[in-house]
Scaffold this motif. Sequence first.
Motif, short mmCIF file in Angstrom:
data_model
loop_
_atom_site.label_atom_id
_atom_site.label_comp_id
_atom_site.label_asym_id
_atom_site.label_seq_id
_atom_site.Cartn_x
_atom_site.Cartn_y
_atom_site.Cartn_z
N ARG A 169 6.69 -23.88 63.23
CA ARG A 169 6.59 -22.84 64.26
C ARG A 169 5.19 -22.81 64.87
NH1 ARG A 169 7.59 -17.66 60.25
NH2 ARG A 169 6.84 -16.30 61.92
N ILE A 170 4.17 -23.15 64.06
CA ILE A 170 2.82 -23.27 64.60
C ILE A 170 2.74 -24.50 65.51
CG2 ILE A 170 0.37 -23.39 64.04
CD1 ILE A 170 1.81 -20.92 62.87
N ARG A 171 3.29 -25.60 65.03
CA ARG A 171 3.30 -26.85 65.80
C ARG A 171 4.01 -26.66 67.14
NH1 ARG A 171 6.91 -30.58 62.96
NH2 ARG A 171 5.70 -29.72 61.21
N LEU A 172 5.13 -25.94 67.10
CA LEU A 172 5.89 -25.69 68.33
C LEU A 172 5.09 -24.82 69.30
CD1 LEU A 172 8.41 -25.84 70.03
CD2 LEU A 172 9.50 -24.16 68.53
N TRP A 173 4.44 -23.79 68.80
CA TRP A 173 3.62 -22.95 69.67
C TRP A 173 2.53 -23.79 70.33
CZ3 TRP A 173 -1.24 -21.45 70.83
CH2 TRP A 173 -1.42 -20.26 71.54
N LEU A 174 1.88 -24.64 69.55
CA LEU A 174 0.81 -25.48 70.10
C LEU A 174 1.35 -26.41 71.18
CD1 LEU A 174 -1.16 -26.35 66.84
CD2 LEU A 174 -1.99 -24.94 68.73
N ARG A 175 2.50 -27.02 70.94
CA ARG A 175 3.07 -27.94 71.93
C ARG A 175 3.46 -27.20 73.20
NH1 ARG A 175 6.79 -31.96 68.03
NH2 ARG A 175 4.98 -32.79 66.86
N TYR A 216 -3.19 -14.99 65.54
CA TYR A 216 -4.53 -15.45 65.92
C TYR A 216 -4.47 -16.36 67.14
CZ TYR A 216 -8.77 -18.25 65.94
OH TYR A 216 -9.91 -18.90 66.34
N LEU A 217 -3.55 -17.33 67.11
CA LEU A 217 -3.44 -18.27 68.23
C LEU A 217 -3.08 -17.54 69.52
CD1 LEU A 217 -1.56 -21.21 66.47
CD2 LEU A 217 -3.90 -21.28 67.38
N GLU A 218 -2.19 -16.57 69.41
CA GLU A 218 -1.78 -15.83 70.60
C GLU A 218 -2.96 -15.03 71.16
OE1 GLU A 218 0.54 -15.57 73.42
OE2 GLU A 218 1.71 -16.10 71.65
N ASP A 219 -3.71 -14.38 70.26
CA ASP A 219 -4.86 -13.60 70.71
C ASP A 219 -5.95 -14.50 71.29
OD1 ASP A 219 -3.71 -11.25 69.94
OD2 ASP A 219 -4.79 -11.09 68.04
N ARG A 220 -6.13 -15.65 70.69
CA ARG A 220 -7.25 -16.51 71.06
C ARG A 220 -6.92 -17.42 72.25
NH1 ARG A 220 -11.27 -19.75 68.65
NH2 ARG A 220 -12.53 -20.39 70.45
N THR A 254 10.27 -16.66 73.24
CA THR A 254 9.37 -15.73 72.55
C THR A 254 9.10 -16.24 71.14
OG1 THR A 254 11.13 -14.37 71.59
CG2 THR A 254 10.40 -13.78 73.82
N HIS A 255 8.31 -15.45 70.41
CA HIS A 255 8.03 -15.81 69.02
C HIS A 255 9.30 -15.80 68.17
CE1 HIS A 255 3.65 -16.14 68.95
NE2 HIS A 255 3.66 -15.26 69.93
N PRO A 279 2.98 -20.80 78.87
CA PRO A 279 4.20 -20.00 78.96
C PRO A 279 3.93 -18.56 78.56
CG PRO A 279 4.25 -21.38 77.00
CD PRO A 279 3.04 -21.80 77.79
N LEU A 280 4.51 -17.62 79.26
CA LEU A 280 4.36 -16.21 78.92
C LEU A 280 5.40 -15.84 77.88
CD1 LEU A 280 3.81 -14.80 82.53
CD2 LEU A 280 2.07 -15.23 80.79
N ILE A 281 5.02 -15.93 76.61
CA ILE A 281 5.99 -15.70 75.54
C ILE A 281 5.87 -14.32 74.93
CG2 ILE A 281 6.18 -18.16 75.02
CD1 ILE A 281 4.50 -17.69 72.57
N THR A 282 4.90 -13.54 75.37
CA THR A 282 4.80 -12.14 74.97
C THR A 282 5.45 -11.28 76.05
OG1 THR A 282 2.74 -12.57 73.78
CG2 THR A 282 3.24 -10.28 74.30
#
Length: 290
Positions: free
Chosen positions: A28-34, A88-92, A202-203, A110-113
């Motif tokens: 899920r971290i890898r996917l967010w980064l991609r 953290y990744l989302e905030d940063r 989204t998350h 992408p706007l995922i929030t």
Amino acid sequence: MSKPYAMNIEERRRCIFYDVKHSNNSARIRLWLRLHGGLKEHVETVMLGHNDLDRGEQLAKVNPLKKVPAFTTDTGLNLFESFVILSYLEDRFGDGNDDTSISKATGSTPLITLDNAEDRAFVQLLVRIHDIYISSPNCTQPHFSHTQGCMYLDPTPTKYTPERRTMPDPKVRAAKLKEIHERLGWLEESIKLPYMAGERITHADITWFPTCIFMEVLLPYVFGWAPIFHEAKYFPRLGRWFENCCRNEHFCSVRKDIYDVLVQQKQDGRFDGVCEVVENNSDLKWVYTM
């Protein structure tokens, strides 16, 4: 002496993400980064092997629980737990970051929030159901295991399952499998489509999708379920959601990462011990869809 978080952008090193290819929680971290362009200028990925999880000293220095995902920020702060790392990744680096150098480096993201409090709360509910009831044992002591472990943790020690992670009691395994079925039933009724929370990724999607790949492979193979996410009788809405996610190149690439490892493990006999438990305990309920 200045504190690490007071460093200038130019003085910072890259963050480090410790990953394992077939870990759903790392994926899920890898996917967010991609989805955010990889962020290779800001995040270095260290891909670990299976043996690093229990015997890896490098990982233990970052996460004393010796689990992935683990993460070190560019100021040297060690983080673990998927939810914390993603926060953290989302905030940063995500939608609302205020670091102009990062915004320029990543381009459009992408706007995922989601925009309002109720929608964001629904996403958090979906994530929490996954993290509490499916993917976490909430205890690090021997023989406590997450619900998802019923699909693959051996009843006796093997090269894949150390003694402390074994699941020897078939009744416990059957109860955890029932939990998976019930949580999937709740998801089937609750998701909004085309993604879990509606029109945008989204998350919730990032969290559930990698775990669902384990279910896709192992629920039919080990327990004899109908081909979950590829049938229209039992979980048709989840099937439509899964199909829609797979149209996205980044979701598709993460599916391949996990799917290929699981298929190879099937060929290597990785799940034979669990299959034997099912075969030898026919008095317990294992099949929920046929």
